[in-house]
Scaffold this motif. Structure first.
Motif, mmCIF file in Angstrom:
data_model
loop_
_atom_site.group_PDB
_atom_site.id
_atom_site.type_symbol
_atom_site.label_atom_id
_atom_site.label_comp_id
_atom_site.label_asym_id
_atom_site.label_seq_id
_atom_site.Cartn_x
_atom_site.Cartn_y
_atom_site.Cartn_z
ATOM 1 N N LEU A 241 -0.550 6.319 0.969
ATOM 2 C CA LEU A 241 -1.692 6.101 1.850
ATOM 3 C C LEU A 241 -2.375 7.413 2.211
ATOM 4 O O LEU A 241 -1.722 8.460 2.350
ATOM 5 C CB LEU A 241 -1.243 5.366 3.117
ATOM 6 C CG LEU A 241 -1.008 3.862 2.915
ATOM 7 C CD1 LEU A 241 -0.179 3.281 4.036
ATOM 8 C CD2 LEU A 241 -2.329 3.125 2.791
ATOM 9 N N VAL B 95 -3.722 5.769 9.274
ATOM 10 C CA VAL B 95 -3.015 6.766 8.480
ATOM 11 C C VAL B 95 -3.323 8.131 9.074
ATOM 12 O O VAL B 95 -4.483 8.556 9.101
ATOM 13 C CB VAL B 95 -3.422 6.710 7.006
ATOM 14 C CG1 VAL B 95 -2.602 7.712 6.189
ATOM 15 C CG2 VAL B 95 -3.243 5.307 6.452
ATOM 16 N N ASP C 129 -7.798 5.554 4.133
ATOM 17 C CA ASP C 129 -7.379 4.145 4.083
ATOM 18 C C ASP C 129 -7.327 3.529 5.478
ATOM 19 O O ASP C 129 -7.085 2.322 5.607
ATOM 20 C CB ASP C 129 -6.002 4.015 3.433
ATOM 21 C CG ASP C 129 -6.008 4.403 1.969
ATOM 22 O OD1 ASP C 129 -5.042 5.068 1.523
ATOM 23 O OD2 ASP C 129 -6.959 4.038 1.252
ATOM 24 N N MET D 166 0.850 -1.183 0.000
ATOM 25 C CA MET D 166 0.000 0.000 0.000
ATOM 26 C C MET D 166 0.892 1.242 0.000
ATOM 27 O O MET D 166 1.646 1.460 0.950
ATOM 28 C CB MET D 166 -0.921 -0.004 1.219
ATOM 29 C CG MET D 166 -1.733 -1.287 1.373
ATOM 30 S SD MET D 166 -2.961 -1.200 2.689
ATOM 31 C CE MET D 166 -1.916 -0.961 4.119
#
Length: 113
Positions: free
Chosen positions: A85, A111, A89, A82
């Protein structure tokens, strides 16, 4: 009994990266198709990506270009890289196999903006 175990979650700043892992164990485990899902705070669980046995991939629109699923069949492990971010998320990420409908316990991703 099939067991899926996610790992790799944590706290990261917006724009950062994390790599999640989903390791499978147990007799007759079938990882031909693995889905990654997430559940954000106060939200329903939603599909993020699917990876097939041949490496075929599907991503939902909101992660395209940012998330990459991959697999290591020798290790019975699937990954979700990922990048870039965003605060949206944030959530608990789960892996799932439709063969027996097994879910992992989830790994939390936060995040911060």
């Amino acid at each position: 009994q099939v067991r899926l175990v996610e790992s790799g979650g944590g706290v990261v700043q917006a724009g950062g990266s994390l790599r999640l892992s989903c390791a499978a164990s147990g007799s007759n485990v079938n990882m031909n198709i693995i889905g990654w899902y997430r559940q954000g705070p106060g939200k329903q669980r939603e599909l993020v990506a699917v990876i097939g046995s041949s490496g075929s991939l599907y991503y939902v629109d909101f992660v395209k270009g940012r998330f990459t699923a991959s697999r290591d069949n020798a290790k019975n492990t699937v990954y979700l890289q990922m990048n870039s971010l965003k605060s949206e998320d944030t959530g608990v990420y789960y892996c799932h196999t439709p063969f027996g409908d097994y879910w992992g316990q989830g790994t939390r991703v936060t995040v911060s903006s």
